[in-house]
Design a protein around this motif. Structure first.
Motif, PDB file in Angstrom:
ATOM      1  N   PRO A   1       0.843  -1.201   0.000  1.00 17.53           N
ATOM      2  CA  PRO A   1       0.000   0.000   0.000  1.00 17.53           C
ATOM      3  C   PRO A   1       0.881   1.254   0.000  1.00 17.53           C
ATOM      4  O   PRO A   1       1.964   1.239   0.580  1.00 17.53           O
ATOM      5  N   ILE A   2       0.433   2.297  -0.653  1.00 21.96           N
ATOM      6  CA  ILE A   2       1.170   3.563  -0.665  1.00 21.96           C
ATOM      7  C   ILE A   2       0.359   4.561   0.163  1.00 21.96           C
ATOM      8  O   ILE A   2      -0.799   4.823  -0.145  1.00 21.96           O
ATOM      9  N   PRO A   3       0.963   5.115   1.231  1.00 24.59           N
ATOM     10  CA  PRO A   3       0.215   6.111   2.010  1.00 24.59           C
ATOM     11  C   PRO A   3      -0.242   7.247   1.089  1.00 24.59           C
ATOM     12  O   PRO A   3       0.510   7.665   0.207  1.00 24.59           O
ATOM     13  N   PRO A   4      -1.484   7.733   1.265  1.00 22.08           N
ATOM     14  CA  PRO A   4      -1.971   8.806   0.384  1.00 22.08           C
ATOM     15  C   PRO A   4      -1.065  10.030   0.454  1.00 22.08           C
ATOM     16  O   PRO A   4      -0.560  10.369   1.522  1.00 22.08           O
ATOM     17  N   LEU A   5      -0.858  10.664  -0.694  1.00 25.75           N
ATOM     18  CA  LEU A   5      -0.052  11.895  -0.741  1.00 25.75           C
ATOM     19  C   LEU A   5      -0.957  13.063  -0.402  1.00 25.75           C
ATOM     20  O   LEU A   5      -2.033  13.215  -0.983  1.00 25.75           O
ATOM     21  N   ASP A   6      -0.535  13.885   0.554  1.00 25.59           N
ATOM     22  CA  ASP A   6      -1.331  15.030   0.977  1.00 25.59           C
ATOM     23  C   ASP A   6      -0.500  16.284   0.794  1.00 25.59           C
ATOM     24  O   ASP A   6       0.467  16.512   1.523  1.00 25.59           O
ATOM     25  N   GLU A   7      -0.867  17.085  -0.216  1.00 26.92           N
ATOM     26  CA  GLU A   7      -0.129  18.324  -0.455  1.00 26.92           C
ATOM     27  C   GLU A   7      -0.826  19.512   0.197  1.00 26.92           C
ATOM     28  O   GLU A   7      -0.478  20.663  -0.064  1.00 26.92           O
ATOM     29  N   GLY A   8      -1.835  19.231   1.046  1.00 27.84           N
ATOM     30  CA  GLY A   8      -2.520  20.292   1.762  1.00 27.84           C
ATOM     31  C   GLY A   8      -3.293  21.201   0.826  1.00 27.84           C
ATOM     32  O   GLY A   8      -3.502  20.874  -0.344  1.00 27.84           O
ATOM     33  N   ALA A   9      -3.726  22.343   1.351  1.00 27.34           N
ATOM     34  CA  ALA A   9      -4.452  23.318   0.546  1.00 27.34           C
ATOM     35  C   ALA A   9      -3.894  24.677   0.908  1.00 27.34           C
ATOM     36  O   ALA A   9      -3.527  24.915   2.060  1.00 27.34           O
ATOM     37  N   LEU A  10      -3.813  25.574  -0.092  1.00 25.17           N
ATOM     38  CA  LEU A  10      -3.294  26.907   0.199  1.00 25.17           C
ATOM     39  C   LEU A  10      -4.402  27.742   0.828  1.00 25.17           C
ATOM     40  O   LEU A  10      -5.473  27.921   0.259  1.00 25.17           O
ATOM     41  N   ASP A  11      -4.123  28.229   2.045  1.00 30.37           N
ATOM     42  CA  ASP A  11      -5.098  29.025   2.780  1.00 30.37           C
ATOM     43  C   ASP A  11      -4.390  30.332   3.099  1.00 30.37           C
ATOM     44  O   ASP A  11      -3.499  30.358   3.955  1.00 30.37           O
ATOM     45  N   ASP A  12      -4.729  31.405   2.343  1.00 26.77           N
ATOM     46  CA  ASP A  12      -4.051  32.687   2.530  1.00 26.77           C
ATOM     47  C   ASP A  12      -2.551  32.561   2.327  1.00 26.77           C
ATOM     48  O   ASP A  12      -1.768  33.147   3.072  1.00 26.77           O
ATOM     49  N   GLY A  13      -2.167  31.744   1.374  1.00 29.89           N
ATOM     50  CA  GLY A  13      -0.744  31.568   1.092  1.00 29.89           C
ATOM     51  C   GLY A  13      -0.052  30.585   2.016  1.00 29.89           C
ATOM     52  O   GLY A  13       1.136  30.329   1.864  1.00 29.89           O
ATOM     53  N   ILE A  14      -0.775  30.049   2.989  1.00 28.59           N
ATOM     54  CA  ILE A  14      -0.162  29.080   3.904  1.00 28.59           C
ATOM     55  C   ILE A  14      -0.584  27.674   3.489  1.00 28.59           C
ATOM     56  O   ILE A  14      -1.785  27.382   3.365  1.00 28.59           O
ATOM     57  N   ARG A  15       0.415  26.810   3.246  1.00 29.31           N
ATOM     58  CA  ARG A  15       0.092  25.431   2.879  1.00 29.31           C
ATOM     59  C   ARG A  15      -0.423  24.718   4.125  1.00 29.31           C
ATOM     60  O   ARG A  15       0.303  24.508   5.088  1.00 29.31           O
ATOM     61  N   THR A  16      -1.698  24.383   4.122  1.00 26.96           N
ATOM     62  CA  THR A  16      -2.366  23.899   5.325  1.00 26.96           C
ATOM     63  C   THR A  16      -2.748  22.429   5.191  1.00 26.96           C
ATOM     64  O   THR A  16      -3.402  22.027   4.229  1.00 26.96           O
ATOM     65  N   PHE A  17      -2.283  21.654   6.165  1.00 29.97           N
ATOM     66  CA  PHE A  17      -2.602  20.230   6.213  1.00 29.97           C
ATOM     67  C   PHE A  17      -3.572  19.989   7.363  1.00 29.97           C
ATOM     68  O   PHE A  17      -3.582  20.724   8.340  1.00 29.97           O
ATOM     69  N   ARG A  18      -4.358  18.924   7.260  1.00 31.09           N
ATOM     70  CA  ARG A  18      -5.247  18.532   8.356  1.00 31.09           C
ATOM     71  C   ARG A  18      -4.948  17.103   8.745  1.00 31.09           C
ATOM     72  O   ARG A  18      -4.943  16.212   7.891  1.00 31.09           O
ATOM     73  N   LEU A  19      -4.693  16.904  10.023  1.00 31.31           N
ATOM     74  CA  LEU A  19      -4.466  15.549  10.525  1.00 31.31           C
ATOM     75  C   LEU A  19      -5.433  15.309  11.679  1.00 31.31           C
ATOM     76  O   LEU A  19      -5.563  16.148  12.565  1.00 31.31           O
ATOM     77  N   ALA A  20      -6.100  14.164  11.656  1.00 34.47           N
ATOM     78  CA  ALA A  20      -6.917  13.759  12.797  1.00 34.47           C
ATOM     79  C   ALA A  20      -6.390  12.413  13.294  1.00 34.47           C
ATOM     80  O   ALA A  20      -6.257  11.472  12.506  1.00 34.47           O
ATOM     81  N   THR A  21      -6.053  12.355  14.574  1.00 31.35           N
ATOM     82  CA  THR A  21      -5.649  11.065  15.142  1.00 31.35           C
ATOM     83  C   THR A  21      -6.920  10.277  15.425  1.00 31.35           C
ATOM     84  O   THR A  21      -7.915  10.828  15.876  1.00 31.35           O
ATOM     85  N   GLN A  22      -6.879   9.004  15.128  1.00 29.14           N
ATOM     86  CA  GLN A  22      -8.069   8.198  15.378  1.00 29.14           C
ATOM     87  C   GLN A  22      -7.694   6.755  15.683  1.00 29.14           C
ATOM     88  O   GLN A  22      -6.621   6.293  15.308  1.00 29.14           O
ATOM     89  N   ALA A  23      -8.605   6.072  16.374  1.00 34.56           N
ATOM     90  CA  ALA A  23      -8.414   4.647  16.636  1.00 34.56           C
ATOM     91  C   ALA A  23      -9.081   3.869  15.517  1.00 34.56           C
ATOM     92  O   ALA A  23     -10.003   4.357  14.870  1.00 34.56           O
ATOM     93  N   GLY A  24      -8.589   2.658  15.246  1.00 29.57           N
ATOM     94  CA  GLY A  24      -9.187   1.843  14.200  1.00 29.57           C
ATOM     95  C   GLY A  24      -8.741   0.408  14.338  1.00 29.57           C
ATOM     96  O   GLY A  24      -8.195   0.005  15.379  1.00 29.57           O
ATOM     97  N   THR A  25      -8.983  -0.360  13.285  1.00 32.82           N
ATOM     98  CA  THR A  25      -8.455  -1.727  13.253  1.00 32.82           C
ATOM     99  C   THR A  25      -7.770  -1.936  11.913  1.00 32.82           C
ATOM    100  O   THR A  25      -8.095  -1.288  10.913  1.00 32.82           O
ATOM    101  N   HIS A  26      -6.793  -2.837  11.920  1.00 37.04           N
ATOM    102  CA  HIS A  26      -5.987  -3.101  10.735  1.00 37.04           C
ATOM    103  C   HIS A  26      -5.606  -4.574  10.768  1.00 37.04           C
ATOM    104  O   HIS A  26      -5.293  -5.106  11.831  1.00 37.04           O
ATOM    105  N   GLU A  27      -5.651  -5.247   9.612  1.00 36.28           N
ATOM    106  CA  GLU A  27      -5.303  -6.672   9.572  1.00 36.28           C
ATOM    107  C   GLU A  27      -3.869  -6.866   9.092  1.00 36.28           C
ATOM    108  O   GLU A  27      -3.583  -6.717   7.910  1.00 36.28           O
TER     109      GLU A  27
END
Ligand code: C2O
Ligand code: CU
Ligand code: CU
Length: 511
Positions: free
Chosen positions: A57-83
């Protein structure tokens, strides 16, 4: 189980107790659906045969979004399950998903912001490992984000292109949070599109492949477990995951492929090479490109270190990326701490016809000579047990104060018979010598983490971050996560000369 006459399996040279042996057998049994159980496979000894077939698997590429000239990323920590083992879901944690996190990508010179929501039931931090940034934004153990809370650190990227990473840093529980899956890459690029980097494979997920490699200590139900007391190095796993997958296969479609390898394990050292011993080129270390492509047949990475390598493939061939027994210095036998076996990491399968790649440039980067050491502030760090200079981490103690941009030379001694490593926040440094000898070329470029082999002295040079802040300290620590959690860490403040008491113990010092 070993007969009475046979040598018993050992861990750190200490014969295993019956309970450890039973546990070892249970650990070996977990891969039962994939491979036959391995008799006497000790905890921390990787089960040698995994079936390869699942697509990497390739982790998704996140180039963020430009918000007033600032490259802005969003990260949410979360619990889940993985096999990890098909049909056996394990509890995990991830950023924006169940396991690991997206690859963030920004360009030198840009202002960036990372908006973080903590959706875990536990407090966490998000630390930007390898990033040169103000201490208040670096996400160290003081930057706790309570459950349900948010934060949005912001800084300007002022360092060369590199493969950095982000992970939690809550004091005392980093191993668990990273171990459950909280880790992601943070790639930095150069603004110029015509430099030598343009000649390196650079199409994400196609010929430029992120590879987060971790040993996982899976139990009989395929669940993640920890065994910090099991070994001098802390938890060692019994299976190897690449981007969260055991036995992964990478389909290759170009005749050169670049692997950005991160050792995201708690305590395991890898020596990456290929099963057929083919040579490859290393092009970057932790903090950026090497001066020139370096031909190697193996590169060793301690926990948190990165290497970017470029490997050539022929149409239709398959080759295994393998970890060979690491070199653990003059004190240890090569098989110390369960590290002696070769094991497979990812298989590269080349298509019947491959798109041509550009040839590697002869020169990659103008790597300056390590900073002048004559006017540097010299400091000595002695690593022993779980202490640095005889002290364990105290969040309220500042170990020293330094000037912004000041020149530093550190003498770093590991006096133990087992390995540690050293990571410093907020800087990239250069290794000057090891026991007086020049560093191996793979460690001669920008580093933020270096191995400390038993009884060795490493000498490093760097400039302190240019950001003064009398309140927020930077960390330096062993990145073997069990050691780090057990307090093998210290902190320093970067302050202007006017406010810094000339390097004397600061007013933050506690008894
Ligand atoms: Cu990768 Cu202090 O951390
Ligand atoms: Cu760090
Ligand atoms: Cu250590």
């Amino acid at each position: 189980m070993a007969g009475s006459g046979a040598p018993r399996p050992t861990l750190d040279g200490v014969p295993l107790t019956r309970r450890q042996l039973l546990r070892a057998t249970a650990a070996a049994a977990i891969i039962a659906p994939l491979v036959p159980a391995v008799a006497g496979c000790a905890p921390g000894e990787v089960v040698p045969k995994t079936q390869f077939g699942a697509r990497l698997p390739i982790p998704p590429l996140d180039e963020g979004a430009l918000d007033d000239g600032i490259r802005t990323f969003r990260l949410a920590t979360q619990a889940g399950t993985h096999e990890f083992v098909p049909g056996q879901p394990a509890q995990t944690m991830g950023y924006n998903g169940a396991y690991l996190g997206p690859t963030l990508r920004a360009t030198r010179g840009e202002r960036v912001r990372v908006a973080i929501d903590n959706r875990l039931p536990d407090a966490t931090t998000v630390h930007f490992h390898g990033m040169v940034l103000p201490a208040a934004t670096d996400g160290g153990p003081h930057a706790m984000i309570e459950p349900g809370a948010s934060t949005a650190p912001e800084w300007t990227v002022k360092q060369p292109a590199a493969t950095l990473w982000y992970h939690p840093h809550p004091h005392g529980s980093t191993e668990k949070q990273v171990g459950y899956g909280l880790a992601g890459l943070f790639i930095l690029d150069e603004p110029a599109t015509d430099g030598p980097a343009a000649a390196l494979p650079h199409t994400y997920g196609v010929d430029d492949i992120p590879l987060v490699v971790q040993d996982r200590r899976l139990d009989a139900d395929g669940k993640i477990t920890f065994d910090p007391a099991g070994n001098s190095l802390g938890t060692l796993g019994n299976s190897i995951a690449a981007n969260g997958t055991l036995g992964a296969v990478l389909p290759v479609t170009t005749d050169r492929v670049r692997l950005r390898i991160l050792n995201a394990s708690a305590g395991r050292w890898f020596k990456f090479g290929f099963a057929d011993h083919r040579r490859f080129h290393m092009v970057a270390s932790d903090g950026g490109l090497l001066a020139a492509p370096l031909q190697l047949d193996a590169v060793q990475l301690s926990p948190a270190e990165r290497a970017e390598i470029v490997v050539e493939m022929k149409p239709g061939e398959s080759v295994m990326l393998r970890s060979f027994a690491p070199d653990l210095g003059r004190v240890n036998p090569p098989d110390a701490f369960g590290g002696g076996k070769d094991f497979d990491v990812v298989r590269l399968d080349a298509a019947a016809s491959l798109a041509p790649s550009a040839t590697l440039p002869a020169m990659l980067a103008a790597l300056p000579a390590p900073a002048d050491t004559t006017h540097a502030t010299a400091r000595s760090l002695t690593f022993s047990g779980r202490q640095i200079n005889g002290k364990t981490m105290d969040m309220n103690r500042v170990d020293f104060t330094a000037a912004p941009g000041g020149s530093e030379v550190w003498f770093v001694d590991n006096v133990n018979a087992y390995q540690h490593n050293l990571h410093i926040h907020g800087v990239q440094f250069r290794l000057l010598d090891i026991d007086g000898n020049p560093p191996p070329p793979e460690r001669a470029g920008w580093k933020d983490t270096i191995p400390l082999l038993p009884r060795e002295r490493n000498r490093i040079a760097f400039r302190m971050p240019p950001y003064a802040d009398a309140e927020h300290p930077y960390m330096y620590h062993c990145h073997l996560l069990t050691h780090e959690d057990e307090g093998m860490m210290g902190q320093f403040l970067v302050e202007d000369a006017g406010t810094a008491g000339s390097g004397a113990p600061s007013s933050h010092q506690h008894g």
